[in-house]
Structure formats: C-alpha cells, structure tokens
Design an enzyme around this catalytic site. Structure first.
Site, PDB file in Angstrom:
ATOM      1  CG  ASP A  78      -3.611   3.554  -3.038  1.00  0.00           C
ATOM      2  OD1 ASP A  78      -2.724   3.850  -2.217  1.00  0.00           O
ATOM      3  OD2 ASP A  78      -3.359   3.254  -4.224  1.00  0.00           O
ATOM      4  CG  ASP A  79      -8.750   4.195  -4.072  1.00  0.00           C
ATOM      5  OD1 ASP A  79      -7.695   4.579  -4.605  1.00  0.00           O
ATOM      6  OD2 ASP A  79      -9.368   3.187  -4.445  1.00  0.00           O
ATOM      7  CG  HIS A 129      -4.461   7.526  -5.837  1.00  0.00           C
ATOM      8  ND1 HIS A 129      -3.557   6.847  -6.638  1.00  0.00           N
ATOM      9  CD2 HIS A 129      -5.471   6.625  -5.593  1.00  0.00           C
ATOM     10  CE1 HIS A 129      -3.988   5.624  -6.861  1.00  0.00           C
ATOM     11  NE2 HIS A 129      -5.152   5.464  -6.250  1.00  0.00           N
ATOM     12  CG  HIS A 133      -9.106   6.003  -8.541  1.00  0.00           C
ATOM     13  ND1 HIS A 133      -9.458   4.840  -9.193  1.00  0.00           N
ATOM     14  CD2 HIS A 133      -8.177   5.636  -7.638  1.00  0.00           C
ATOM     15  CE1 HIS A 133      -8.777   3.820  -8.694  1.00  0.00           C
ATOM     16  NE2 HIS A 133      -7.989   4.291  -7.740  1.00  0.00           N
ATOM     17  CG  HIS A 225      -7.768   0.173  -1.979  1.00  0.00           C
ATOM     18  ND1 HIS A 225      -7.153  -1.034  -2.234  1.00  0.00           N
ATOM     19  CD2 HIS A 225      -7.575   0.952  -3.079  1.00  0.00           C
ATOM     20  CE1 HIS A 225      -6.615  -0.988  -3.449  1.00  0.00           C
ATOM     21  NE2 HIS A 225      -6.861   0.194  -3.976  1.00  0.00           N
TER      22      HIS A 225
END
Length: 257
Positions: A78-79, A129, A133, A225
């Site tokens: 993620d991210d 995503h 965020h 991440h």
C-alpha cells in the site's frame, strides 16, 4: 480493520504540495465501514472521471480470499509507488517469484508513472487506494468519496499507460456501502486484509515477521507498505516472509474478483 492514523499527516503534506484536488467539505453522516451493510443511492461515475471503456462490474462485497486456493496467500503493498522503496520491494518479489497487488494513491501514481509501469510490467496487479489517503473518507459526503475514488482510478490508469486498477482499498479500511458500490461498478473489487503487519509503525523486522506468523490463520491477505517513510523493515521482512511461506507450502496469488 485497523486505521493507520499516521498516514493521514504524511499524505496531507503531499497533497498540499502536489495536487489541487477539490474537496467538498459538507457535513454529512455516512455509514460505518462494514462489509455486509447495504444501502444508499446508486453511484454514478461522471464521464470526466471515467478512463477507458468496456468496464465490467464486479461484486461489491469486501474480498479477502485468494485465487491460489486454500493454501493461497495474497501479498498487498500500500501507499506507493515510492522511488526509494518500490524498486526494492519489486526486487524482493522478483527474487522469490511472487506476484503482489499494489494499492496506489493517485498522487503517488501521478508523481511516479515509470514506477507504475514497472509494477505492471512485472506482472503485478493495481489497486485504487484513493487520491489522497484520507482515512476519514467514510465520514465525508458521497461527492467527496466519488472524487477520491474516480480521480485515483483515472490517475493510476493514465500513469500505467492504460492498465486499470482491478481493486479498490479504502484508506484505513474506511469503506462505506456507497464507496463499495461505486468501486464495484467500475470493475474494482473492494479489497480488505486479514493480516495487518503494522509495518507502517516500523516496529522492527522481527516484529513484522512475528505478526505474519501469528495472524496468518486469520486469513490470506497480508498488508504491507512501500511508501510513507522508511520502509527498510518492510523490505527485510518480505525477504524473510516470502521464502518461509513457500517452505511451509503456501502459494502466492491475487485476491479473487
């Protein structure tokens, strides 16, 4: 689902420096993030935020299962993408022959399109995503949720050279019935997780590995991440976790759609 509150501040700084995303700050009550809750109006994607065509809707329930079967494991990252850490994560995945799902923010995808293309070229899958965020998306108006999801879809698709995200993961698990239905209508299966490695908090490589070993019986989808700070612990944890899981007879797959 755990919420990574620390991530909001980091992305807030990026948002201020990167994109002029219009935020509709209108007070509204929104449903809590529950996989089985239904309700709300039917979402409509605006033409301006609709990349590509021939979109096939998918199920709107939050998925955790692996297409690799009963002993399948889904690695999700993620991210990112991030120029320092995404290449290192890709190297580790390549070393062990593992495919993963990369849940990218629109901001990061737009800033690093070459990395998005590298992820696709390596055979990994893309996941929306959101743009910025915002872990409080579930408390914001539907118009805001729609813009975050659809703009990120467009930004990721453009950065990839035309490959659309196949999943949508709400930041911090902040799903709503509306956001799930909207994502599913765009062919993006809502994606949850079973094992939160807590790597975002940098607890140490040993702690990350121990969390995977302890919580894997909860389900097959692991959360890591590749952005938001120093991810060296994540890289090292993956270097240990991937061969260990293979040795235990696990297979690596993608979340079912």
């Amino acid at each position: 689902m755990a919420r990574h509150g620390g991530g909001r501040g980091w992305y807030g700084k990026v948002v201020g420096a990167a994109l002029g995303v219009t935020v509709l700050a209108v007070g509204a009550s929104v449903w809590t993030a529950q996989a089985g809750v239904e309700g709300g109006g039917t979402p409509q994607a605006s033409a301006s935020a609709t990349p590509g065509g021939d979109v096939q809707p998918v199920a709107k329930t939050i998925v955790h299962a692996s297409d690799a079967g009963a002993r399948g494991v889904n690695i999700t990252i993620d991210d990112g993408p991030d120029p320092a850490w995404t290449p290192q994560v890709l190297d580790v995945l390549r070393e062990y022959g593992v495919k993963a799902t990369f849940c990218m923010t629109g901001i990061q995808a737009q800033a690093h399109p070459d990395l998005v293309k590298d992820v696709v070229a390596a055979g990994h899958r893309l996941c929306d995503h959101s743009v910025s965020h915002d872990t409080g998306m579930d408390k914001k108006p539907e118009a805001y949720q729609s813009k975050e999801i659809l703009d990120a879809e467009r930004m990721i698709t453009k950065a990839s050279g035309g490959v659309r995200p196949m999943y949508y993961r709400a930041p911090g698990g902040a799903f709503t019935p509306y956001s799930r239905e909207l994502a599913a209508s765009r062919g993006m299966r809502p994606l949850g997780w079973n094992v939160d490695t807590k790597d975002f908090e940098r607890p140490g490589t040993d702690a990350i590995v121990a969390t995977v070993e302890r919580e894997l019986p909860n389900g097959p989808t692991l959360l890591f991440h590749d952005a938001g700070g120093d991810r060296s612990q994540t890289v090292e944890a993956l270097r240990r976790v991937l061969p260990s899981l293979k040795a235990e007879g696990y297979a690596f797959g993608f979340p079912v759609r």
